[in-house]
Design a protein around this motif. Sequence first.
Motif, PDB file in Angstrom:
ATOM      1  N   TRP A 185      47.528  34.767  43.282  1.00 24.60           N
ATOM      2  CA  TRP A 185      47.416  34.593  44.735  1.00 24.60           C
ATOM      3  C   TRP A 185      47.780  35.889  45.453  1.00 24.60           C
ATOM      4  O   TRP A 185      47.168  36.265  46.437  1.00 24.60           O
ATOM      5  N   VAL A 207      43.174  27.388  45.721  1.00 25.50           N
ATOM      6  CA  VAL A 207      41.935  27.718  46.417  1.00 25.50           C
ATOM      7  C   VAL A 207      41.356  26.454  47.046  1.00 25.50           C
ATOM      8  O   VAL A 207      40.869  26.467  48.177  1.00 25.50           O
ATOM      9  N   THR A 249      45.049  38.148  45.680  1.00 24.75           N
ATOM     10  CA  THR A 249      43.957  37.713  46.527  1.00 24.75           C
ATOM     11  C   THR A 249      44.065  38.444  47.858  1.00 24.75           C
ATOM     12  O   THR A 249      45.149  38.608  48.389  1.00 24.75           O
ATOM     13  N   GLU A 250      42.951  38.874  48.349  1.00 24.64           N
ATOM     14  CA  GLU A 250      42.909  39.663  49.569  1.00 24.64           C
ATOM     15  C   GLU A 250      43.658  39.006  50.725  1.00 24.64           C
ATOM     16  O   GLU A 250      43.585  37.796  50.919  1.00 24.64           O
ATOM     17  N   TYR A 299      45.889  28.290  40.268  1.00 24.25           N
ATOM     18  CA  TYR A 299      45.189  29.110  41.258  1.00 24.25           C
ATOM     19  C   TYR A 299      43.996  28.349  41.838  1.00 24.25           C
ATOM     20  O   TYR A 299      43.777  28.347  43.054  1.00 24.25           O
ATOM     21  N   PRO A 312      39.323  31.638  49.679  1.00 22.25           N
ATOM     22  CA  PRO A 312      39.395  33.093  49.660  1.00 22.25           C
ATOM     23  C   PRO A 312      38.520  33.659  48.540  1.00 22.25           C
ATOM     24  O   PRO A 312      38.096  32.930  47.644  1.00 22.25           O
ATOM     25  N   ARG A 313      38.238  34.940  48.621  1.00 20.76           N
ATOM     26  CA  ARG A 313      37.476  35.586  47.549  1.00 20.76           C
ATOM     27  C   ARG A 313      38.400  35.742  46.341  1.00 20.76           C
ATOM     28  O   ARG A 313      39.481  36.320  46.447  1.00 20.76           O
ATOM     29  N   ALA A 314      37.989  35.185  45.201  1.00 21.00           N
ATOM     30  CA  ALA A 314      38.854  35.222  44.015  1.00 21.00           C
ATOM     31  C   ALA A 314      38.923  36.632  43.457  1.00 21.00           C
ATOM     32  O   ALA A 314      37.893  37.304  43.324  1.00 21.00           O
ATOM     33  N   PRO A 315      40.121  37.130  43.147  1.00 22.18           N
ATOM     34  CA  PRO A 315      40.273  38.479  42.606  1.00 22.18           C
ATOM     35  C   PRO A 315      39.988  38.480  41.107  1.00 22.18           C
ATOM     36  O   PRO A 315      40.901  38.381  40.293  1.00 22.18           O
TER      37      PRO A 315
END
Lengths: 164, 505, 322
Positions: free
Chosen positions: B221, B431, B224-225, B427, A86-89
């Motif tokens: 997490w 990922v 996260t989108e 995290y 996922p795109r990391a925030p």
Amino acid sequence: MTDEPDAMGEPDGKPVRIAGFNVVELVGGGVLSAVGIAAAIASANYGLGTLRQVGPGMFPMCLGIVLALMGVAVIFDGRRSMSVAPRAPWRPILAICAGLAAFGLLVERMGAIAAIVGLVVLVGFAEPKFRPKTLAGIALAAIAFMSVLAWAFYGAVNIQLLPE
Amino acid sequence: MELLDNMALGFGVALSWSSLLACLIGVTVGTFIGVLPGIGPLAGISLLLPLTFTQTPVDAIVMLAGIYYGTMYGSSTAAILLNLPGTVTSAVVCFDGYPMAKQGRAGVALAMTTFASFIGGCFSIVLMMAFAPPLVAVASSFGSPEYFSMTILGLLAASTLSAGSPIKGIAMVVVGLLVGMAGTDVNSGYDRFTFGVDEFLDGVNIVVLAMGMFGVGEIFWNFTEGQKSAQVEKVDVSWKALMPSRRDWKDSAFPIGRGAGLGAVIGILPGAGAAIASFIAYSVEKRVSKHPEKFGTGVIEGVAAAESANNSAAQAAFIPTMALGIPGSVTMALILGALLIHGVQPGPLVMTTNPELFWGLIASFWIGNALLLVLNLPLIGVWVRMLTIPYHVLYPGILFFICLGAYSSQNNPFDVFLVIAFGVIGYGMRVLQLPAAPALLGLVLGPMMEEHFRRALLIARGDATVFLTQPISAGLLLLSVILVVSTVRSSWKKRRRAAEPTAAA
Amino acid sequence: MKIIATLAAAGVVAGLTAVPAAAQFPDRPITWVVPYTPGGITDTGSRIIAEVLGKELGQTVVVENRPGAGGMVGTEYVARAEPDGYTILYGTQGTMAANVSLRKALKYDPLTDFAPVHGMGASVNTVVTYADAPYSTIQELVDYGKAHPGELNFGSAGVGTSTHLSMELFKTIAGIEGLHVPYKGSAPAMNDLLAGRVDVLFDYPVSSLGHAEAGTLKVLAVNSPERIAILPDAPTLAESGYPDATAGSWSMIMVPAGVPEDRMKILTDAAEKAIRSDTVKNYYEKYGSTLLLVKGDAATDFIEAEIDRWADVIATAGVPKQ
């Protein structure tokens, strides 16, 4: 300007591959192997010992080698993997880390109240919209809770509320 | 009829007003402390210890014991609601408890942990009453070869802990084992992987690691989108919605039973402890389950088995402490210390010299567990309402509790920074789809495994057959072999079955 | 702004005038850093003393656990603390003496970074063996050990602990060989001793007592200068012919170096009264320990002598320096 996560997954959720290897699995396996090799090298200095007197380096050495091999296995096992990173925030991650660090730095120097204010203000930047009123409320509640705790558990929870 | 006499004696003591009050104070304080992540039973017990100086020995120990198992009840609350394990044992409850909360079944999960705790605890108490002397003999027959073989069995069971690829699961167990090597080596006094930092000399603090990886990692997490937290718009706090359904009970009955049994056996061993018990109970459930792939996505069996094992082990741990004078954990050592202050000398004679204390304590466990049930069930509605708090209000609060727990567990700001590091690592692992649960078990079992392997060889003067010539050790290793063979066979069968339709086509 | 400035000025003035008023030391609670986890003998003992000491000083003494690295984390913390007398330390034979020789990179110096306030307790070790062991006295143990070189297993509560070092000292003086088997604390070592998996254990009187009474283990000796009240039948190592093997661990109230003379005196006097009180005396007796009644220069000399003594033992025993 390509962030790492972007390089790992297309927006439409298709996994990215390099030479047939899924990048997520490639990075994961690579990290595991690197940790394994580092551990094996470090433990060479600890002394392997003998079967009669097993040294402190024996276990970490064996584990390091096994982990390095497992890392390679993860890379190959994941060839058909459909994993997408996922795109990391980045903004929330940085804000939260900064907030926690502020608490750690302030709690003994400036007392818990300052540490809580630092924590809450900084983690507030994790949200796209900074909400001063909400955060002030949270900080007050946290300070109140901490004060009650420090008072009720005096002797077991040793927290300085204010700098000395 | 000795058992009935003993029980009568015990309840006679435990049902006195002062003991009842001591028990109530103990379990209430314990629940409260348990709910706060990071503040463990140690802080609670050492706080109330001076209060007990003026009490009778029975009341003192009843109160301190109440704090201990009260904490066990409470610690699953934050784990289920916020993915925030306050103790190592409750990390196991996170695996399925938090996904249940995300599905809006937090109330059921909390209720089931309360019931499972109660049943597990009671099972252990009955066992203690009936078989205390022979159980003590089992405990002392465990030496280093036996402990080593047990950890092997535990680790093999753990390779199935994670949902994804088994290779990743095993790799993460190895990572956990390696992290467990950090600190001063028990057998030689050498420092390993400490990077010159004094705080690492005692090894990595597991609670700090779990709070970072699970708690902070989960917050990252959620930002996260496309991810969602356990937060809900509205909760149904009616009794019916919070209580487990008939089906939940049917799913949980056997896991609770197995968990209680496993917890009792493992809890008796002075060196093992409740954390290992709940890990192993969870692995066993996953193994015997008809749908192992659903573990980790919010199945009630996982929560029930882990929690029942955890409380069963917590009660059983009193056997070696009281009857052998050998505390299995720091908490138990503290309770022993309290006994000593009151002039009670723990040891093989405690049952004959202080029968009213021993049986009174055991009877009080029953009363305490019943009190905890009454205390915890109404609280569930309150806890579940917490999930209606909007996430932008909730997460700074969670982070505050993480800071509080990390800092106050050892009064060291270093642990707060460690939480940051583990949060980022956790995290990153998520990922990269590397599961954290097997690593946690590796970390719990690793130091034990190495310590006992090396000590067994040391005492056997380098003779590696010692693991096979000791009957209990050999039996455990045989079980491990059976486990491996059956796993390989079932996965081979599965692969063949999967291959067959293609062949037909 | 004006208000804040006034307040700040008032604060400065208050701060200045507070200095001469220091005669009223202590005017706020004192923090007693115990560099070990809550529980265990150290922590419980400190909480009992803290209560008595607090009464003597007229201020609460708050026990603060700062565990880690065998006491080094908390000890370092106090070494860096303000020497105003409000932070005191639970010093031990480990952190104040043995670590000088055990640790390469010790971040404090027991003699220059700290000043002793008053001794607390001196604890002894029991030399115990399992019930069916073929020896019942120290002399028989030594004879057995000499007849079966390398066969005996000696358990300890960990590498570098007082039980380990006292045991190495005894082995050297008695001239017997034996394998050192370290454990993580005394409880698991006791478990293996009772089952006969280790032969001899250097243990603490509290944990030996219950088993000695039940006959599940034999106490061969205590390593204190005199017999102890809770185990009156156990001879000392000196009586058994090894006076030089007398050892044990101790504890002392310390402060960071540089605490003003007058405050030091207040602390020392209060500590002396507290340690000599019946509450504390009874507590230590129950644990088979004796009081360590040293203060001032005598205490400094005591620490110096201990540092030298353990340096010798550690060198002879070949314990690795970390």
